[in-house]
Design an enzyme around this catalytic site. Structure first.
Site, PDB file in Angstrom:
ATOM      1  CG  ASP A   1      -2.271   0.667   0.945  1.00 14.07           C
ATOM      2  OD1 ASP A   1      -2.308   1.895   1.203  1.00 14.07           O
ATOM      3  OD2 ASP A   1      -3.255   0.044   0.494  1.00 14.07           O
ATOM      4  CG  ASP A   2       0.316   6.066   0.498  1.00 13.47           C
ATOM      5  OD1 ASP A   2       1.289   6.288  -0.244  1.00 13.47           O
ATOM      6  OD2 ASP A   2      -0.492   6.961   0.854  1.00 13.47           O
TER       7      ASP A   2
ATOM      8  CE  LYS B   1      -6.023   1.439  -1.073  1.00 15.35           C
ATOM      9  NZ  LYS B   1      -5.847   1.052   0.354  1.00 15.35           N
TER      10      LYS B   1
ATOM     11  CG  ASP C   1      -6.426   5.349  -1.324  1.00 15.80           C
ATOM     12  OD1 ASP C   1      -7.663   5.477  -1.251  1.00 15.80           O
ATOM     13  OD2 ASP C   1      -5.696   5.179  -0.328  1.00 15.80           O
TER      14      ASP C   1
ATOM     15  NE  ARG D   1     -11.993   0.667   1.776  1.00 14.93           N
ATOM     16  CZ  ARG D   1     -10.978   1.416   2.225  1.00 14.93           C
ATOM     17  NH1 ARG D   1      -9.749   1.166   1.826  1.00 14.93           N
ATOM     18  NH2 ARG D   1     -11.172   2.390   3.091  1.00 14.93           N
TER      19      ARG D   1
ATOM     20  CG  ASP E   1      -8.856   3.922   5.679  1.00 22.07           C
ATOM     21  OD1 ASP E   1      -9.304   3.814   4.515  1.00 22.07           O
ATOM     22  OD2 ASP E   1      -7.744   4.398   5.934  1.00 22.07           O
TER      23      ASP E   1
END
Ligand code: GCU
Length: 576
Positions: A86-87, A204, A206, A254, A258
């Site tokens: 992820d990030d 992903k 975002d 999503r 979160d």
């Protein structure tokens, strides 16, 4: 679907880049294309993502350790194969992301000294898939340095709109792109090509919202033109008003912010606990709203699964089983957020439960049928006719009795019930089910209505055709007996035990003449009349009993007059 994927791969490798882009644009613009047709994620993705536990400090050693644990824990063998970075693999300076020579985010070499390709190779060598992360736009540093766009004569300043920035959760300073400029697609293609050359299998994106549809479309085209199958996942808190757009463009989206609580002791609330019950249970309302948009190739993503490290994740064992149950019922991606190097035996049992995984991978998103105080009941019907029903006490104190009737679940008559958490049979249940549940506890059952349907078009046919010209049949057609004595349909009926079974033959006779038939199994022969039903589209049930043996039985319906039999749709069997 493999054929679809193979065809797409062929198309992608054969077409030149501009042709692929225009062909894909045409596909995307077609309103009849409901789900992303990139051929990927026919079932919800399963694996692990770095965000929840690793948070802002990913590095190659941690990523390799999690990949190792995914295999050594046995989770990979159960289907948890994605290892998603992820990030925070990037590097920031005072002006935002540090960029490479073509204006794309540079990878922080202090965190990833061997580079992303080496990490992806490591992941692939373990039989796993590698996931990566991006957000829309172009970094300010790329524009300031006016970096060239790979393979073109354009530069970053030609395509950036420096008056507006995108959402970004890390170095920020991501300028919006001018999607009318041809250099924009070329820029995103160059980024996607770099990812494909590194071996990325899952991306992903975002910071997606209602204002970034053009960016998502450009990334969809960019991923496709690489020729590499790359699962495309959108994040986060996507507006439901554009659900059809997300479904057209991506393999998952999503539906909320979160699932992490950001309530841990570390910087920005990192560390354990990773979540809390309120964040998990808020997904129940979201899943009720988004249920209709899930299906093969496109899934509602309720965010990472915080199961693996016992109670310290912020959930009790009952709540963790409810968490797993809900993600399974909703057919959400199952992407673990926990530390796989410290799995507890209780949580391994939760994650490796084949019956729960099967409920997730059936690809059916459940509907909520009871929502009363702390009680909720959800149901889905699987392709084989089974009903899977989840009962929850979503409260945080006190036991609650949660009930459902079979008619609420969508069927009537007795059903064989299996407890899916334990695997134990609960026998035949007549018409309703209830469970007294602790706070946060769930009961998940599979109800198999006792009636077994055998479609005539799937039976052995002697002197007859499968037709579909008279409406109202079940399955794909019905049998039209040839108008002769002796024409027949023979069903193979399975019974788990010997005894008397009740059978129903659905039929239509559009004439006014009787079409009698003999029904034979073993030594037993019945003769039944099948008089006119009023029309070929008026279907009627003839119910009778027959003795069946344990195992396979042949049940043959033979015409005894030269008019042949009636049209026959199916045979329903309630076994002994
Ligand atoms: C018609 C009818 C058929 C039927 C047949 C018959 O052709 O369309 O569905 O089977 O009559 O008399 O058997």
């Amino acid at each position: 679907m493999r054929a679809v994927l193979a065809a797409l791969l062929l198309a992608c490798t054969c077409l030149t880049v501009p042709a692929a882009v225009s062909a894909d644009s045409a596909v995307s613009a077609d309103p009849t294309v409901s789900f992303s047709d990139n051929g990927l994620s026919i079932r919800p993705a399963m694996g692990w993502s770095s965000w929840s536990f690793v948070r802002r400090w990913p590095d190659e050693a941690k990523m390799r350790a999690q990949a190792d644990a995914l295999v050594s824990s046995g989770l990979a063998a159960k289907g948890y194969v994605h290892v998603n970075l992820d990030d925070f693999f990037q590097k920031c300076d005072a002006n935002g992301f540090v960029v490479d020579s073509f204006g794309r985010w540079a990878v922080d070499t202090a965190k990833f000294p061997s580079g992303i390709k080496a990490l992806a190779d490591y992941v692939h060598a373990k039989g796993l898939k590698f996931g990566f992360y991006v957000t829309p736009g172009i970094a300010r540093n790329a524009v300031t340095a006016n970096r060239p766009i790979e393979g073109t004569s354009y530069h970053a300043q030609d395509i950036a709109d420096t008056t507006q920035t995108h959402k970004n959760y890390n170095c920020k300073n991501m300028y919006r792109l001018d999607h009318a400029h041809p250099g924009t697609q070329a820029f995103i293609n160059s980024w996607a090509n770099q990812m494909a050359s590194w071996g990325v299998d899952y991306l992903k994106i975002d910071g997606v919202d209602a204002t970034t549809v053009a960016d998502v479309e450009a990334w969809d085209r960019a991923l496709r033109q690489t020729g590499r199958p790359i699962n495309f996942a959108l994040s986060n808190n996507l507006p439901i008003a554009q659900a059809a757009t997300w479904r057209r463009l991506a393999n998952s989206w999503r539906t909320q912010g979160d699932v992490e609580c950001y309530c841990g002791p570390g910087p920005n609330g990192s560390g354990f606990p990773l979540t809390d019950w309120a964040h998990v249970v808020s997904r129940f309302n979201s899943a009720a709203s988004w249920q209709q948009y899930a299906g093969p190739g496109g899934w509602n993503d309720y965010d990472s699964l915080q199961i693996g490290n016992g109670d310290q994740v912020g959930l009790t064992a009952d709540q963790r089983r409810s968490h797993m149950t809900h993600w399974a019922m909703a057919a959400s991606p199952l992407l673990l957020g926990t530390d796989l190097t410290a799995l507890t035996s209780v949580d391994l049992a939760i994650l490796r439960n084949d019956r729960l995984i099967a409920v997730n991978q059936d690809g059916v998103a459940a509907q909520r049928i009871v929502n009363s105080g702390v009680n909720q009941v959800w149901r889905k019907r699987e392709a084989n006719g089974d009903y899977v029903i989840a009962l929850y006490n979503t409260g945080t104190s006190g036991n609650s009795t949660v009930s459902v009737t079979w008619s609420q679940a969508g069927f009537t008559g007795p059903a064989a019930v299996t407890n899916l958490w334990s695997g134990a049979s609960e026998g035949t249940v007549t018409s309703s089910y209830s469970a007294t549940l602790r706070p946060g506890e769930t009961r998940l059952i599979r109800a198999r209505p006792n009636v077994q349907r055998y479609e005539a078009e799937g039976a052995t046919i002697s002197q007859g055709t499968v037709d579909s010209n008279h409406a109202g049949f079940s399955g794909t057609g019905f049998v039209n007996y040839t108008n002769v004595t002796g024409s027949y349909v023979e069903f193979t009926v399975n019974a788990t035990a010997a005894g008397t079974a009740t059978l129903t033959l659905r039929h239509a006779n559009g004439t006014t003449a009787d079409r009698p038939m003999t029904i034979t199994t073993g030594d037993t022969t019945l003769t039944l009349g099948f008089p006119g039903t009023g029309a070929w589209t008026t279907w009627a049930n003839a119910t009778f009993t027959l003795p069946l043996t344990a195992g396979a039985n042949t049940v043959r319906a033979t015409a005894t007059t030269d008019g042949g039999g009636p049209n026959v749709d199916y045979l329903d069997v309630t076994p002994p």
